[in-house]
Design a protein around this motif. Structure first.
Motif, short mmCIF file in Angstrom:
data_model
loop_
_atom_site.label_atom_id
_atom_site.label_comp_id
_atom_site.label_asym_id
_atom_site.label_seq_id
_atom_site.Cartn_x
_atom_site.Cartn_y
_atom_site.Cartn_z
N LYS A 2 37.64 81.68 -26.94
CA LYS A 2 37.06 80.63 -27.76
C LYS A 2 35.67 80.27 -27.24
O LYS A 2 34.73 80.09 -28.02
CB LYS A 2 37.95 79.38 -27.75
CG LYS A 2 39.14 79.47 -28.64
CD LYS A 2 39.92 78.15 -28.61
CE LYS A 2 41.16 78.25 -29.47
NZ LYS A 2 41.93 77.00 -29.42
N GLU A 3 35.50 80.17 -25.91
CA GLU A 3 34.19 79.85 -25.33
C GLU A 3 33.19 80.95 -25.63
O GLU A 3 32.02 80.67 -25.94
CB GLU A 3 34.32 79.65 -23.82
CG GLU A 3 34.99 78.35 -23.42
CD GLU A 3 35.12 78.23 -21.91
OE1 GLU A 3 34.52 79.05 -21.17
OE2 GLU A 3 35.83 77.31 -21.47
N GLU B 125 32.11 80.67 -29.21
CA GLU B 125 31.22 79.54 -29.40
C GLU B 125 29.84 79.86 -28.84
O GLU B 125 28.82 79.51 -29.43
CB GLU B 125 31.78 78.29 -28.71
CG GLU B 125 32.95 77.69 -29.41
CD GLU B 125 33.55 76.51 -28.64
OE1 GLU B 125 33.00 76.12 -27.60
OE2 GLU B 125 34.56 75.99 -29.11
N ASN B 126 29.77 80.55 -27.70
CA ASN B 126 28.50 80.93 -27.12
C ASN B 126 27.77 81.96 -27.97
O ASN B 126 26.56 81.92 -28.12
CB ASN B 126 28.68 81.50 -25.71
CG ASN B 126 29.09 80.40 -24.73
OD1 ASN B 126 28.89 79.23 -25.00
ND2 ASN B 126 29.68 80.81 -23.61
N ALA C 234 28.08 82.34 -31.22
CA ALA C 234 27.76 81.79 -32.52
C ALA C 234 26.42 81.04 -32.48
O ALA C 234 25.73 80.99 -33.49
CB ALA C 234 28.87 80.83 -32.98
N PHE C 235 26.01 80.51 -31.36
CA PHE C 235 24.75 79.80 -31.29
C PHE C 235 23.56 80.71 -31.12
O PHE C 235 22.45 80.31 -31.30
CB PHE C 235 24.80 78.79 -30.12
CG PHE C 235 25.72 77.65 -30.38
CD1 PHE C 235 25.48 76.77 -31.43
CD2 PHE C 235 26.86 77.43 -29.60
CE1 PHE C 235 26.32 75.71 -31.67
CE2 PHE C 235 27.68 76.38 -29.84
CZ PHE C 235 27.44 75.51 -30.88
#
Length: 157
Positions: A148-149, A152-153, A155-156
């Protein structure tokens, strides 16, 4: 009716083996009340049948009781309380034959539960499997958190 003839007729043996008819049983109970020779013959035949069949007689019961008392006096024997209850039967036939049923309750003084050796190994195996399963759950939970991390990393960027 001659009592000796009746005793030798085989009705007493039929009664004790359970093959007598209802009429023969009623006649025997009536004669048993009036003639003590029949009661004596019944007990003698019963003892003979018990010896032939190998069933314990009252003398054997006394020997077992004496052995139990001797065992309880021994230093190396764990003490177990025995309670003997006698239940008189309501059946007329059993009461006239002088029979009674005995129940023995055994009360153990130990406060620990006994488990057979095979169950001990099964329980240990189940506990090991549960520990492995818990380890796998924690491992996959942490892997899921890392994924998940990472998502999220990424995706930015």
């Amino acid at each position: 009716m001659d009592i000796n003839e009746y005793i030798e007729s085989g009705v007493l043996e039929a009664y004790l083996t359970g093959t007598a008819t209802e009429k023969e049983i009623q006649q025997l109970m009536f004669l048993k009340k009036n003639y003590p020779q029949i009661d004596i013959a019944l007990s003698r035949i019963e003892m003979d049948l018990a010896q032939l069949s190998g069933i314990s007689t009252p003398a054997t019961g006394q020997k077992i009781e004496d052995d139990l008392k001797e065992l309880t006096k021994s230093k190396h024997t764990r003490i177990v309380k025995l309670k003997v209850h006698t239940k008189e039967s309501e059946s007329t036939e059993e009461q006239t034959a002088g029979k009674s049923i005995q129940f023995i309750e055994i009360e153990d003084t130990s406060k620990y539960m006994r488990v057979k050796k095979t169950w001990k190994w099964r329980i240990i195996g189940i506990l090991i499997l549960m520990a492995l399963l818990l380890g796998l759950i924690i491992y996959f939970y942490l892997e899921n958190q890392q994924m998940k991390e990472q998502l999220e990393n990424h995706a930015f960027y």
